[in-house]
Scaffold this motif. Structure first.
Motif, mmCIF file in Angstrom:
data_model
loop_
_atom_site.group_PDB
_atom_site.id
_atom_site.type_symbol
_atom_site.label_atom_id
_atom_site.label_comp_id
_atom_site.label_asym_id
_atom_site.label_seq_id
_atom_site.Cartn_x
_atom_site.Cartn_y
_atom_site.Cartn_z
ATOM 1 N N GLU A 136 1.301 -0.573 2.193
ATOM 2 C CA GLU A 136 0.333 -0.562 2.667
ATOM 3 C C GLU A 136 0.223 0.962 3.281
ATOM 4 N N GLN A 139 -4.681 4.482 -0.769
ATOM 5 C CA GLN A 139 -4.641 3.031 -1.683
ATOM 6 C C GLN A 139 -4.963 4.066 -2.971
ATOM 7 N N THR A 142 -3.847 1.484 -9.527
ATOM 8 C CA THR A 142 -3.253 0.548 -9.947
ATOM 9 C C THR A 142 -3.664 0.135 -11.680
ATOM 10 N N GLN A 152 1.109 -1.154 -8.819
ATOM 11 C CA GLN A 152 0.984 -0.107 -7.919
ATOM 12 C C GLN A 152 0.989 1.307 -7.604
#
Length: 484
Positions: A136, A139, A142, A152
């Motif tokens: 979390e 971001q 990936t 990720q």
């Protein structure tokens, strides 16, 4: 020429005079795979020109008799049969039948073109342990494998390899330093930052084809990659980053030290593994093997050789010359990594062979074995080689460890000293290169040992050639991480 024309698989590649006697020639044609043609005293041979260990052009290497040596890692093949002749090459080369007519050299190409899967990295579909650990918060990119499986990246300075292993992926690797080339992957989509453009573990030819080293590639955007996974590389302990400080330093020899770092967390790794150490305000990291074993005291212990010009090692020693307990050093320990760890399922005796700072993981393996009841009835041997008497320290380390003392038999040897060295533990006096001493002592019973090796690359190579090429021990019985 009539017979040649009738065989559609025969392809003209060069004239006889294009290849010098006992020489070789690279055939470059957009319609063909890279091919090497060899002329051994007038007899012509042809093979693939790509090393099967890593993507490198073989004709950039050296040819001696019928053996071609790869320029990247020194592995070799017999051009007559295609068989691998020395480590790290294992898979044979593709060979092609040759026909010579009217001064022209033809090969039977068997309908193979440049679009052949030889250039493709495919994912082993038998491996299905890709982690689903998506953090979390911010971001980060990936990484998606060709099969659609994904993991990720955890931060903006994490490499493809680090991300893969933290996700529990069975991603092939050894050194984590750009030298071995085992973490090669094909970048099919996306962009990566190359930390080490001159890394010796990858050829310029491989780069042109889109290949990169996972240990030296930081994803900048979402990427799709091709890589051949192997379940044996599944990490036994998932690597993590730990904030640490320098706790102590002990002088072992004129250029080797034992350092202890302290982290406020449980320390877990397999005996024989290594960690990546980086210092504050410095992006460089170096791989060092632990000499202790897992513990709840937060201690990471390493035997480090001070290398002239060495960035990390010299900084550590400069800081250690001060009052270390009053210095706030944000050292980062990232680990564990490595595949040459203690094989607890093996029923064999333990043989450790080391040179230089390669002693560190061997001490860890022996400490790990001596702490486990299943090893109580097995021999624990340590062979350690140095150039001169001042390079030896293993006897003192063993004698000061209550678990190792009386449990581990030590044999030290020197290769360049003019005087014999008395081994304090066993009383043996040995001279010569360590692989020669091991062979002299144990050649009849080598099959009875699980063998662990660490040291300078030339020493490891000499041990490997002695054990595998000469005494035909299976690769799976010999454990070492390939540092070049």
């Amino acid at each position: 020429m009539g017979d040649l024309i009738e065989n559609k698989n025969l392809v003209y590649v060069c004239n006889e005079t294009d290849v010098e006697t006992n020489g070789m020639l690279a055939i470059e044609d957009d319609q063909l795979r890279p091919i090497a043609v060899f002329n051994l005293a007038g007899v012509f041979y042809a093979t693939s020109n790509i090393c099967t260990h890593n993507i490198a052009i073989l004709t950039d290497g050296t040819l001696e008799d019928s053996i071609i040596e790869c320029p990247l890692h020194g592995g070799s093949f017999d051009i007559k049969t295609g068989e691998a002749a020395s480590y790290p090459c294992e898979k044979p080369l593709k060979t092609y039948p040759v026909r010579v007519s009217d001064g022209k050299v033809y090969i039977d190409y068997d309908q193979i073109s440049a679009e052949s899967p030889e250039f493709e990295c495919s994912v082993d579909k038998g491996v299905d342990n890709i982690g689903d650990r998506f953090l979390e918060g911010p971001q980060f990119p990936t990484i998606t494998l060709s099969t659609g499986q994904a993991f990720q990246v955890n931060n903006n300075d994490e490499t493809v390899l680090q991300s893969a292993l933290r996700a529990g992926t069975a991603f092939p690797y050894d050194c984590s330093s750009g030298g071995c080339g085992n973490c090669l992957f094909k970048l099919e989509k996306g962009e990566v930052e190359d930390l080490f453009p001159e890394a010796p573990g990858i050829s310029n030819y491989a780069r042109k084809l889109g290949y990169r080293l996972a240990c030296q590639s930081i994803p900048k955007v979402d990427c799709t990659i091709g890589v051949e996974l192997d379940v044996k590389y599944t990490p036994p302990v998932v690597p993590q980053k730990h904030a640490a400080r320098l706790k102590s330093l002990k002088v072992l020899t004129h250029d080797m030290y034992m350092i202890t770092l302290y982290a406020e967390s449980h320390v877990e790794f397999m005996p024989g593994q290594y960690a990546l150490i980086s210092l504050p305000n410095n992006n460089a990291f170096r791989a060092y093997s632990m000499s202790n074993i897992s513990n709840s005291m937060g201690e990471w212990e390493f035997i480090i050789k001070r290398v002239e010009g060495g960035l990390v090692s010299n900084l550590i020693f400069e800081l250690a010359s001060k009052d270390t307990y009053n210095i706030k050093m944000d050292i980062t320990v990232d680990g564990p990594y490595g595949n040459a760890y203690l094989q607890s399922n093996s029923k064999k005796n333990v043989l450790c062979i080391a040179g230089g700072a390669g002693l560190s993981p061997m001490i860890s393996i022996l400490r790990g074995a001596s702490a486990r009841p299943e090893f109580d009835d097995r021999q624990l041997l340590l062979y350690y080689g140095g150039r001169a008497e001042r390079d030896l320290c293993v006897e003192d380390i063993v004698s000061e460890d209550s678990r190792l003392k009386g449990r581990v038999k030590v044999v030290s040897a020197v290769s360049e000293s003019s005087t014999d060295v008395l081994n304090k533990i066993s009383g043996e006096v040995r001279r010569g290169y360590i692989h020669e001493v091991v062979e002299k002592d144990l050649w009849e019973v080598l099959h009875e040992y699980e063998i662990y090796v660490c040291g300078p690359p030339k020493m490891v190579e000499a041990v490997q050639k002695t054990l595998v090429n000469k005494h035909k021990l299976p690769d799976k019985q010999i454990h070492f991480d390939a540092f070049y």
